[in-house]
Write a protein that holds these residues in place. Sequence first.
Motif, short mmCIF file in Angstrom:
data_model
loop_
_atom_site.label_atom_id
_atom_site.label_comp_id
_atom_site.label_asym_id
_atom_site.label_seq_id
_atom_site.Cartn_x
_atom_site.Cartn_y
_atom_site.Cartn_z
N ALA A 137 0.84 -1.19 0.00
CA ALA A 137 0.00 0.00 0.00
C ALA A 137 0.87 1.25 0.00
O ALA A 137 1.94 1.28 0.61
N SER A 138 0.43 2.28 -0.69
CA SER A 138 1.14 3.55 -0.74
C SER A 138 0.77 4.38 0.50
O SER A 138 -0.41 4.54 0.82
N ILE A 139 1.80 4.89 1.17
CA ILE A 139 1.60 5.67 2.39
C ILE A 139 2.04 7.10 2.14
O ILE A 139 3.18 7.34 1.73
N GLN A 140 1.15 8.04 2.38
CA GLN A 140 1.46 9.45 2.26
C GLN A 140 1.25 10.14 3.61
O GLN A 140 0.27 9.85 4.31
N VAL A 141 2.20 11.02 3.96
CA VAL A 141 2.07 11.82 5.17
C VAL A 141 2.15 13.29 4.77
O VAL A 141 3.10 13.70 4.10
N ASP A 142 1.12 14.03 5.11
CA ASP A 142 1.02 15.44 4.74
C ASP A 142 1.12 15.63 3.22
O ASP A 142 1.73 16.58 2.73
N GLY A 143 0.55 14.67 2.50
CA GLY A 143 0.51 14.77 1.05
C GLY A 143 1.79 14.37 0.35
O GLY A 143 1.88 14.45 -0.88
N LYS A 144 2.79 13.88 1.10
CA LYS A 144 4.06 13.47 0.51
C LYS A 144 4.25 11.97 0.65
O LYS A 144 3.94 11.39 1.69
N GLU A 145 4.78 11.37 -0.41
CA GLU A 145 5.01 9.92 -0.41
C GLU A 145 6.03 9.54 0.67
O GLU A 145 7.13 10.08 0.71
N ALA A 146 5.65 8.59 1.54
CA ALA A 146 6.55 8.13 2.60
C ALA A 146 7.06 6.73 2.33
O ALA A 146 8.00 6.28 2.98
N GLY A 147 6.45 6.04 1.37
CA GLY A 147 6.90 4.69 1.04
C GLY A 147 5.73 3.75 0.88
O GLY A 147 4.56 4.16 0.82
N ARG A 148 6.03 2.46 0.77
CA ARG A 148 5.00 1.43 0.64
C ARG A 148 5.11 0.45 1.80
O ARG A 148 6.20 0.16 2.29
N SER A 149 3.97 -0.06 2.21
CA SER A 149 3.97 -1.01 3.32
C SER A 149 4.53 -2.36 2.87
O SER A 149 4.35 -2.75 1.71
N PRO A 150 5.28 -3.03 3.79
CA PRO A 150 5.61 -2.59 5.14
C PRO A 150 6.85 -1.68 5.15
O PRO A 150 7.83 -1.96 4.46
N LEU A 151 6.82 -0.63 5.94
CA LEU A 151 7.98 0.25 6.09
C LEU A 151 8.95 -0.37 7.09
O LEU A 151 8.53 -0.93 8.11
N ASP A 152 10.25 -0.26 6.79
CA ASP A 152 11.23 -0.89 7.67
C ASP A 152 11.70 0.02 8.80
O ASP A 152 12.51 -0.41 9.64
N GLN A 153 11.21 1.26 8.84
CA GLN A 153 11.57 2.16 9.93
C GLN A 153 10.48 3.21 10.11
O GLN A 153 9.65 3.41 9.22
N PRO A 154 10.45 3.87 11.27
CA PRO A 154 9.42 4.89 11.50
C PRO A 154 9.54 6.05 10.53
O PRO A 154 10.60 6.30 9.95
N ILE A 155 8.44 6.76 10.37
CA ILE A 155 8.43 8.00 9.60
C ILE A 155 8.66 9.15 10.59
O ILE A 155 7.87 9.33 11.51
#
Length: 208
Positions: A137-155
Amino acid sequence: AALAGAMYLFVAQPVSAQPEGDKKEAVRRLAKGDRQLARGDKLASRGKIEEAFTRFEAALAEYEAAYQAYPDPQIFFPIAQAEQRLGRFLDALQHYQELLAEAQGVSDELRDQVKVHLDEVRKNLAALVLEVTPDGASIQVDGKEAGRSPLDQPIFVEPGKHSYEVTREGYRAAEGALDLAPGKETRRRIQLERERPEVVRKRPRRRD
């Protein structure tokens, strides 16, 4: 106090690993940046914060010019040092991490210092962990791409209010808002639901 920025260019590296560029110009710029940084530290110790920040800005400009002249990832250390003093913790975090990831032949002393500074920087940032199902899944924080699940570290983000959105084709999007505190990790579990296919009902034919 930071170690002198210029010294990191003299760490032994394989010839093949050395970047192309003007090493002498980089060393000159690094030395100028170190002087500005030291002056800023003295001003800060006397409570002259505004004047200190002016020096830190000047140091950062010299360090960035050094990297432009000779793009050695080890120059990320003095860059991050200046950013950290200026309160630009996200930028500093990125440069410390890039140094550890990209630089070859990093000394144990420098590596240990980077880890210490990473801990200091993280205390001034908020950490967000989104545990998303399904993967991909695509993960966006504040409208910016943060990566795809699963993330290997915190945002890592600045403390305060933030929004997130999680999307994947064939699933309903999930979104939310959080108020994040500095130095703390916030976890959210997100289970995306499959989209239901629309059922198109045919109208019965009218009999004449």
